[in-house]
Design an enzyme around this catalytic site. Structure first.
Site, PDB file in Angstrom:
ATOM      1  N   ARG A  24       0.813  -1.214   0.000  1.00  6.69           N
ATOM      2  CA  ARG A  24       0.000   0.000   0.000  1.00  6.69           C
ATOM      3  C   ARG A  24       0.850   1.269   0.000  1.00  6.69           C
ATOM      4  O   ARG A  24       0.566   2.217  -0.729  1.00  6.69           O
ATOM      5  CB  ARG A  24      -0.946  -0.012   1.196  1.00  6.69           C
ATOM      6  CG  ARG A  24      -1.828   1.225   1.352  1.00  6.69           C
ATOM      7  CD  ARG A  24      -2.411   1.750   0.050  1.00  6.69           C
ATOM      8  NE  ARG A  24      -3.123   0.746  -0.709  1.00  6.69           N
ATOM      9  CZ  ARG A  24      -3.434   0.865  -1.988  1.00  6.69           C
ATOM     10  NH1 ARG A  24      -3.048   1.921  -2.673  1.00  6.69           N
ATOM     11  NH2 ARG A  24      -4.097  -0.092  -2.615  1.00  6.69           N
ATOM     12  N   LYS A  26       5.594  38.651  -2.222  1.00  2.68           N
ATOM     13  CA  LYS A  26       4.270  38.451  -2.802  1.00  2.68           C
ATOM     14  C   LYS A  26       3.275  39.455  -2.226  1.00  2.68           C
ATOM     15  O   LYS A  26       3.647  40.382  -1.503  1.00  2.68           O
ATOM     16  CB  LYS A  26       3.820  37.010  -2.583  1.00  2.68           C
ATOM     17  CG  LYS A  26       4.797  35.996  -3.186  1.00  2.68           C
ATOM     18  CD  LYS A  26       4.201  34.622  -3.296  1.00  2.68           C
ATOM     19  CE  LYS A  26       3.132  34.557  -4.360  1.00  2.68           C
ATOM     20  NZ  LYS A  26       2.576  33.190  -4.519  1.00  2.68           N
ATOM     21  N   ASP A  69       0.714  38.590 -11.616  1.00  2.25           N
ATOM     22  CA  ASP A  69      -0.274  37.731 -10.976  1.00  2.25           C
ATOM     23  C   ASP A  69      -1.685  38.044 -11.452  1.00  2.25           C
ATOM     24  O   ASP A  69      -2.154  39.190 -11.355  1.00  2.25           O
ATOM     25  CB  ASP A  69      -0.196  37.892  -9.458  1.00  2.25           C
ATOM     26  CG  ASP A  69      -1.092  36.903  -8.724  1.00  2.25           C
ATOM     27  OD1 ASP A  69      -1.043  35.703  -9.055  1.00  2.25           O
ATOM     28  OD2 ASP A  69      -1.829  37.332  -7.823  1.00  2.25           O
ATOM     29  N   GLU A  95       6.192  40.011  -6.899  1.00  5.03           N
ATOM     30  CA  GLU A  95       4.887  39.826  -7.531  1.00  5.03           C
ATOM     31  C   GLU A  95       4.161  41.166  -7.628  1.00  5.03           C
ATOM     32  O   GLU A  95       4.186  41.960  -6.689  1.00  5.03           O
ATOM     33  CB  GLU A  95       4.048  38.850  -6.697  1.00  5.03           C
ATOM     34  CG  GLU A  95       2.601  38.706  -7.145  1.00  5.03           C
ATOM     35  CD  GLU A  95       1.790  37.867  -6.177  1.00  5.03           C
ATOM     36  OE1 GLU A  95       2.010  36.649  -6.151  1.00  5.03           O
ATOM     37  OE2 GLU A  95       0.958  38.430  -5.439  1.00  5.03           O
ATOM     38  N   LYS A 137       2.901  24.778  -3.400  1.00  5.67           N
ATOM     39  CA  LYS A 137       1.605  24.188  -3.031  1.00  5.67           C
ATOM     40  C   LYS A 137       1.684  22.671  -3.157  1.00  5.67           C
ATOM     41  O   LYS A 137       1.019  22.035  -3.981  1.00  5.67           O
ATOM     42  CB  LYS A 137       0.500  24.763  -3.902  1.00  5.67           C
ATOM     43  CG  LYS A 137       0.310  26.268  -3.701  1.00  5.67           C
ATOM     44  CD  LYS A 137      -0.727  26.847  -4.643  1.00  5.67           C
ATOM     45  CE  LYS A 137      -0.842  28.358  -4.465  1.00  5.67           C
ATOM     46  NZ  LYS A 137      -1.810  28.955  -5.414  1.00  5.67           N
TER      47      LYS A 137
END
Length: 301
Positions: free
Chosen positions: A115, A182, A237, A216, A150
């Protein structure tokens, strides 16, 4: 379902390199401890100690393999005596029905590792297959498809390797690798009365010459002050295609241009056509589904 019809042949994929050994070992050890903290009581109750098994990792659908070596590493972590034969190398396209890896050894060991080994290779191959679809969508342009932070906590090294298997590239590995200001960083600056251009110049003065600096922006009028202050990369962005074209023209080669936000398989080709250098896609890791791979086990006494 992920589109797997337009994925690259092995020759079209750069060498994905390797997964750092310490990172792989940590993932495997944690996963095995989670899955069988005191052993596999089912196999120990039902499977004779002397039984052996041959198991084949098979594709139930087409895709791009990533994690064949990880699959084998899990098996060997459980039992070094397991013999493995890898039929398809990472970064290679396969079709449904293909045999990818075959392992042979003590049946209890194979079943205990099954598994965890499957979970990792299915997840990694899903990331590689989705990445390959994005890479195929921007073929013929100069844009690179890159991942983001992410990622699944604890699995970043494996998922970033899977992106490379799919023909994509990696963004910064962690917060320690590069300066990347950012929207929330800029919000703090604005609340403090600091202009973005001044902040970039001050940061550049403090940084070593080898440190990459990216900022950004979310409006075209912010592009010139940021580029003029000396960034290495500017991230546009959530710009639409027309705004991206305008932003690329303002930058005029003085920095790398990265597009981010609103990127999916329906939009990525149009984004690439605007002339941006990099397209970052969080979906490569946060939205890839596990590929349907199975382990067919034959047990003998």
């Amino acid at each position: 379902m992920t589109d797997t019809t337009a994925v690259p042949d092995r020759a079209a994929v750069l060498d994905p390199g390797t997964i750092p050994h310490h990172a792989l070992r940590r993932v495997i050890d944690t996963a095995l401890e989670e899955d069988a903290p005191w052993g596999d009581v089912t196999s120990e109750a039902f499977i004779p100690l002397a039984a052996t098994a041959t198991a084949t990792l098979s594709a139930r659908e087409p895709g791009v393999l990533s994690g064949g070596g990880v699959f084998v590493a899990v098996m060997h972590a459980v039992d070094p005596s397991i013999v493995a034969e890898v039929h398809v190398t990472d970064g290679t396209r396969f079709v449904a029905g293909d045999a990818l890896v075959t392992v042979s050894g003590p049946a209890r060991s194979v079943l205990r590792a099954e598994r965890v080994a499957l979970n990792l290779v299915q997840r990694m191959s899903g990331v590689a297959t989705l990445t390959a679809a994005y890479v195929a969508a921007v073929a013929g342009t100069s844009a690179r498809i890159v991942d983001t932070r992410k990622t699944t906590p604890g699995l970043r090294a494996l998922e970033r390797y899977a992106v490379r298997c799919g023909g994509g590239r990696n963004h910064r590995t962690s917060l320690s690798d590069a300066v990347m200001a950012k929207d929330n960083h800029l919000a703090v600056l604005l609340a403090s009365g600091i202009e973005i251009g001044d902040a970039v110049r001050a940061a550049r003065q403090r940084l070593g010459h080898t440190v990459h600096l990216e900022v950004e922006v979310d409006r075209v009028d912010q592009v010139e002050p940021v580029v003029a202050a000396g960034v290495d990369t500017i991230m546009l962005d959530n710009f639409g295609p027309d705004e991206l074209v305008e932003g690329v023209a303002v930058v005029a080669g003085r920095a790398l241009v990265e597009a981010s936000g609103g990127v999916n398989l329906d939009t990525v080709a149009a984004i690439a056509a605007t002339g941006v250098d990099v397209i970052s896609v969080g979906a490569l890791t946060h939205s890839a589904r596990a590929l349907d791979l199975g382990l067919d086990v034959a047990v003998s006494a």
